[in-house]
Scaffold this active site. Structure first.
Site, mmCIF file in Angstrom:
data_model
loop_
_atom_site.group_PDB
_atom_site.id
_atom_site.type_symbol
_atom_site.label_atom_id
_atom_site.label_comp_id
_atom_site.label_asym_id
_atom_site.label_seq_id
_atom_site.Cartn_x
_atom_site.Cartn_y
_atom_site.Cartn_z
ATOM 1 N N TYR A 64 0.836 -1.200 0.000
ATOM 2 C CA TYR A 64 0.000 0.000 0.000
ATOM 3 C C TYR A 64 0.872 1.252 0.000
ATOM 4 O O TYR A 64 2.076 1.198 0.258
ATOM 5 C CB TYR A 64 -0.953 0.009 1.207
ATOM 6 C CG TYR A 64 -0.305 0.368 2.525
ATOM 7 C CD1 TYR A 64 -0.355 1.671 3.021
ATOM 8 C CD2 TYR A 64 0.348 -0.598 3.281
ATOM 9 C CE1 TYR A 64 0.230 1.997 4.232
ATOM 10 C CE2 TYR A 64 0.941 -0.279 4.495
ATOM 11 C CZ TYR A 64 0.878 1.024 4.960
ATOM 12 O OH TYR A 64 1.466 1.349 6.158
ATOM 13 N N CYS A 65 0.245 2.385 -0.290
ATOM 14 C CA CYS A 65 0.919 3.687 -0.240
ATOM 15 C C CYS A 65 -0.071 4.695 0.345
ATOM 16 O O CYS A 65 -0.868 4.343 1.217
ATOM 17 C CB CYS A 65 1.428 4.105 -1.622
ATOM 18 S SG CYS A 65 0.132 4.358 -2.854
ATOM 19 N N ARG A 66 -0.077 5.923 -0.145
ATOM 20 C CA ARG A 66 -1.028 6.918 0.352
ATOM 21 C C ARG A 66 -2.367 6.792 -0.363
ATOM 22 O O ARG A 66 -3.406 6.691 0.256
ATOM 23 C CB ARG A 66 -0.475 8.342 0.191
ATOM 24 C CG ARG A 66 -1.386 9.404 0.832
ATOM 25 C CD ARG A 66 -0.986 10.820 0.475
ATOM 26 N NE ARG A 66 -1.251 11.128 -0.921
ATOM 27 C CZ ARG A 66 -2.451 11.443 -1.426
ATOM 28 N NH1 ARG A 66 -3.504 11.481 -0.644
ATOM 29 N NH2 ARG A 66 -2.600 11.725 -2.705
ATOM 30 N N ILE B 104 -3.500 4.266 2.158
ATOM 31 C CA ILE B 104 -3.855 4.376 3.571
ATOM 32 C C ILE B 104 -4.999 5.373 3.768
ATOM 33 O O ILE B 104 -5.717 5.310 4.767
ATOM 34 C CB ILE B 104 -2.619 4.720 4.430
ATOM 35 C CG1 ILE B 104 -2.888 4.396 5.902
ATOM 36 C CG2 ILE B 104 -2.172 6.159 4.191
ATOM 37 C CD1 ILE B 104 -1.651 4.354 6.768
#
Length: 131
Positions: free
Chosen positions: A94-96, A122
């Site tokens: 995952y990332c932002r 996130i």
């Protein structure tokens, strides 16, 4: 009638040639995509997995999923093999927002990782985070 038969024969030969030509090609490296709920379910039911955060160090420090490992997306190629030893292990990425995680998941797949699952950002994670 002969011309018709020749045309059919040519089509059959072309079809078979294309079919055999594609048999030798390997599948392109790939990864799976799931939503946050499915990722959370995998975290609750699987035993041997890594949660991989591909944001920057400062973003990670602001808050991340508990137990996540940080490898910024721009360092995946150089650090993955030393930090992620088992290429068959489940890796949840995952990332932002989901953009960098898609690129990182694709890179991991190209590096030979076989069980990569990208689950977005996130900002869409409704579950626990930690600092």
């Amino acid at each position: 009638m002969r011309l018709h038969n020749k045309a059919i024969l040519v089509l059959v030969v072309l079809t078979m040639t294309l079919a055999f030509a594609s048999c030798g090609k390997s599948e392109e490296a790939s990864y799976s995509q799931v939503d946050a709920a499915k990722a959370k379910q995998l975290m609750e039911t699987e035993q041997n997995y890594v949660i991989l955060d591909v944001r920057t160090d400062s973003e990670f420090s602001e808050g991340h999923i508990p137990g996540a490992m940080l490898i910024p997306d721009y360092e995946i190629e150089e650090k993955a093999e030393s930090m992620l030893k088992d290429k068959d292990q489940l890796i949840l990425v995952y990332c932002r927002s989901g953009n960098r995680s898609k690129g990182a998941a694709e890179t991991l797949a190209k590096l030979g990782y076989t069980n990569v699952v990208e689950f977005g950002g996130i900002i869409d994670w409704p579950y626990e985070t930690e600092k």
